[in-house]
Design an enzyme around this catalytic site. Structure first.
Site, mmCIF file in Angstrom:
data_model
loop_
_atom_site.group_PDB
_atom_site.id
_atom_site.type_symbol
_atom_site.label_atom_id
_atom_site.label_comp_id
_atom_site.label_asym_id
_atom_site.label_seq_id
_atom_site.Cartn_x
_atom_site.Cartn_y
_atom_site.Cartn_z
ATOM 1 N N GLN A 72 0.826 -1.208 0.000
ATOM 2 C CA GLN A 72 0.000 0.000 0.000
ATOM 3 C C GLN A 72 0.864 1.264 0.000
ATOM 4 O O GLN A 72 1.802 1.382 0.784
ATOM 5 C CB GLN A 72 -0.914 0.038 1.222
ATOM 6 C CG GLN A 72 -1.933 1.168 1.100
ATOM 7 C CD GLN A 72 -2.731 1.417 2.370
ATOM 8 O OE1 GLN A 72 -2.192 1.810 3.392
ATOM 9 N NE2 GLN A 72 -4.036 1.211 2.286
ATOM 10 N N CYS A 102 -6.616 7.269 4.795
ATOM 11 C CA CYS A 102 -5.966 7.686 6.041
ATOM 12 C C CYS A 102 -6.540 9.015 6.539
ATOM 13 O O CYS A 102 -6.548 10.008 5.820
ATOM 14 C CB CYS A 102 -4.458 7.810 5.855
ATOM 15 S SG CYS A 102 -3.642 8.293 7.383
ATOM 16 N N ASN A 204 -15.042 -3.251 5.650
ATOM 17 C CA ASN A 204 -14.070 -3.093 6.735
ATOM 18 C C ASN A 204 -14.643 -2.172 7.817
ATOM 19 O O ASN A 204 -15.292 -1.182 7.518
ATOM 20 C CB ASN A 204 -12.760 -2.500 6.167
ATOM 21 C CG ASN A 204 -11.778 -2.076 7.248
ATOM 22 O OD1 ASN A 204 -11.384 -0.915 7.312
ATOM 23 N ND2 ASN A 204 -11.366 -2.986 8.091
ATOM 24 N N GLY A 205 -14.373 -2.558 9.045
ATOM 25 C CA GLY A 205 -14.749 -1.718 10.169
ATOM 26 C C GLY A 205 -15.460 -2.484 11.254
ATOM 27 O O GLY A 205 -16.574 -2.980 11.054
ATOM 28 N N ASP A 206 -14.777 -2.639 12.388
ATOM 29 C CA ASP A 206 -15.369 -3.154 13.636
ATOM 30 C C ASP A 206 -15.650 -4.657 13.665
ATOM 31 O O ASP A 206 -16.370 -5.114 14.551
ATOM 32 C CB ASP A 206 -16.686 -2.417 13.974
ATOM 33 C CG ASP A 206 -16.516 -0.913 14.071
ATOM 34 O OD1 ASP A 206 -15.365 -0.450 14.202
ATOM 35 O OD2 ASP A 206 -17.539 -0.206 14.016
ATOM 36 N N GLY A 228 -8.778 -5.410 10.915
ATOM 37 C CA GLY A 228 -7.632 -4.663 11.418
ATOM 38 C C GLY A 228 -7.408 -4.913 12.888
ATOM 39 O O GLY A 228 -6.752 -5.869 13.297
HETATM 40 C C1 LIG Z 1 -2.727 1.210 14.339
HETATM 41 C C2 LIG Z 1 -3.469 1.386 13.040
HETATM 42 C C3 LIG Z 1 -2.758 1.714 11.891
HETATM 43 C C4 LIG Z 1 -3.419 1.856 10.662
HETATM 44 N N1 LIG Z 1 -2.696 2.102 9.535
HETATM 45 C C5 LIG Z 1 -3.321 2.079 8.325
HETATM 46 C C6 LIG Z 1 -2.576 2.133 7.112
HETATM 47 O O1 LIG Z 1 -1.339 2.195 7.114
HETATM 48 N N2 LIG Z 1 -3.273 2.108 5.941
HETATM 49 C C7 LIG Z 1 -4.638 2.023 5.896
HETATM 50 O O2 LIG Z 1 -5.235 1.985 4.802
HETATM 51 N N3 LIG Z 1 -5.370 1.953 7.026
HETATM 52 C C8 LIG Z 1 -4.744 1.952 8.221
HETATM 53 N N4 LIG Z 1 -5.480 1.794 9.362
HETATM 54 C C9 LIG Z 1 -6.935 1.557 9.262
HETATM 55 C C10 LIG Z 1 -7.240 0.065 9.193
HETATM 56 O O3 LIG Z 1 -6.692 -0.508 8.035
HETATM 57 C C11 LIG Z 1 -8.760 -0.204 9.227
HETATM 58 O O4 LIG Z 1 -9.341 0.437 8.135
HETATM 59 C C12 LIG Z 1 -9.420 0.300 10.501
HETATM 60 O O5 LIG Z 1 -8.673 -0.061 11.637
HETATM 61 C C13 LIG Z 1 -10.852 -0.236 10.631
HETATM 62 O O6 LIG Z 1 -10.864 -1.644 10.635
HETATM 63 P P1 LIG Z 1 -10.997 -2.477 12.025
HETATM 64 O O7 LIG Z 1 -12.235 -1.984 12.713
HETATM 65 O O8 LIG Z 1 -11.086 -3.911 11.593
HETATM 66 O O9 LIG Z 1 -9.777 -2.173 12.834
HETATM 67 C C14 LIG Z 1 -4.834 1.697 10.600
HETATM 68 C C15 LIG Z 1 -5.527 1.378 11.766
HETATM 69 C C16 LIG Z 1 -4.874 1.221 12.971
HETATM 70 C C17 LIG Z 1 -5.671 0.851 14.196
#
Ligand SMILES: Cc1cc2nc3c(=O)[nH]c(=O)nc-3n(C[C@H](O)[C@H](O)[C@H](O)COP(=O)(O)O)c2cc1C
Length: 330
Positions: A72, A102, A204-206, A228
């Site tokens: 990415q 981001c 994606n999300g939660d 994530g």
């Molecule tokens: C510590 C951390 C770092 C992240 N870094 C990136 C990243 O480098 N690129 C990206 O697209 N999203 C990044 N995200 C977002 C995650 O990819 C994801 O979209 C977000 O955490 C929601 O998904 P989840 O609820 O499964 O955690 C980051 C999230 C966290 C918590």
């Protein structure tokens, strides 16, 4: 069968999210062992790659057992993103992924990451240049919009599909929400249901449990799920979800002994790949989850995050194994 280009990902792939300082080779190794179907690197700065900055270049490291993998990249200048995509392609991933999600101020307010959602023609032009520059499939990860007043995610998906993007992951929040509130999966489902959109749409999300993953799969009709935070310190989540989807039953949770073994492998690889200081530091965020639900664990956790000597940390992990080996976690 979900496919990105020629890459076959099974019927309902589970993706490891790109996460800065988390989705590195040591963590990806344990996620792959535990069922992640497609993984992404943490985001890599286009400018950093072009400048040949050590920190950015190291993030291009890929190991064969990780495949398929996407690299990415993020950046605000079309020219830089195009060249960075070519540099990333040279590292030989299966996929080049663009970060349009981001929310962090220093990225988004410069027009990179989610900032580009304020300028969809530029987003489309940048994407088109990248797709033309590389021979590998290009995917995108984005959010619903900049804020609740500017949600144009169906238009975003159409524009990206039109210029050759081969899959889209949508985090169901706006930039303004950062990580607050709940991800809105209904809006992700609307993209998936749009009859003009044919590329795979990943939600994606939660997602933090097999039950939620199955419920959302059924309710929102997406092609796969990206995970994530729930994977941090708990790479078993991938196989647990797969097993639950396939059988309706919960997989036996990992024993303490398995948790310690995986945490040790993860730590050792981190030390090797990042060096002692960063390896120890960045591993700290994983311990809480690795040892979730162990009763009276607090003093061990404190020692794990305060100790700076690798051999001593490994010894604490061994102590945890012998101290808690009889406990069955549910
Ligand atoms: C510590 C951390 C770092 C992240 N870094 C990136 C990243 O480098 N690129 C990206 O697209 N999203 C990044 N995200 C977002 C995650 O990819 C994801 O979209 C977000 O955490 C929601 O998904 P989840 O609820 O499964 O955690 C980051 C999230 C966290 C918590």
């Amino acid at each position: 069968m979900v496919k990105i280009g020629n890459i076959e990902l099974g019927d309902f792939p589970l993706l490891l999210a790109p996460m800065e300082d988390v989705s590195d080779p040591p963590f990806r190794a344990v996620c792959k062992e535990n069922g992640a179907d497609l993984m992404y690197t943490e985001f890599i700065s286009a400018e950093g790659l072009i400048r040949d900055a050590d920190k950015s270049v190291q993030k291009l490291d890929i190991y064969n057992y990780e495949r398929p993998i996407g690299i990415q990249i993020f950046g605000e200048k079309i020219e830089s993103m195009r060249e960075a995509a070519a540099i990333a392609e040279n590292a030989d991933p299966e996929i080049i992924d663009i970060n349009y999600g981001c929310p962090v101020k220093k990225v988004a307010c410069k027009g990179a990451g989610a900032g580009i959602l304020l300028d969809l023609p530029k987003m489309q032009a940048m994407t088109s240049e990248i797709v033309k520059r590389v021979n590998k499939p290009v995917t995108v990860k984005t959010r619903l919009g900049w804020d609740e007043h500017s949600i144009k995610i169906e238009e975003v998906a159409m524009r990206l599909q039109d210029v050759g993007v081969q899959a889209l992951t949508i985090h169901g929040r706006t930039r303004k929400q950062m990580y607050k509130g709940e991800a809105n999966w209904s809006l992700i489902a609307k993209v998936k249901e749009n009859p003009n959109i044919h590329i795979p749409i990943f939600g994606n999300g939660d997602i933090d449990s097999p039950q939620k993953a199955l419920a959302y799969k059924n309710r929102y009709g997406i092609d796969g799920i990206m995970i994530g935070r729930a994977a941090i310190g708990y790479p078993w989540i991938f196989n647990e979800i797969k097993y639950f989807i396939a059988t309706g039953n919960e997989l036996r949770p990992p024993s303490i002994s398995e948790r310690v073994d995986v945490a040790k492998r993860h730590l050792n690889f981190s030390l090797e790949w990042k060096g002692e200081r960063l390896g120890i530091f960045e591993m700290r965020r994983h311990y809480t989850n690795y040892f979730k639900r162990i009763p009276d664990f607090k003093s061990y956790r404190t020692r794990l995050v305060e100790t700076e000597e690798p051999a001593l940390i490994l010894a604490i992990l061994d102590e945890i194994k012998s101290q808690f080996s009889e406990i069955a976690l549910v």
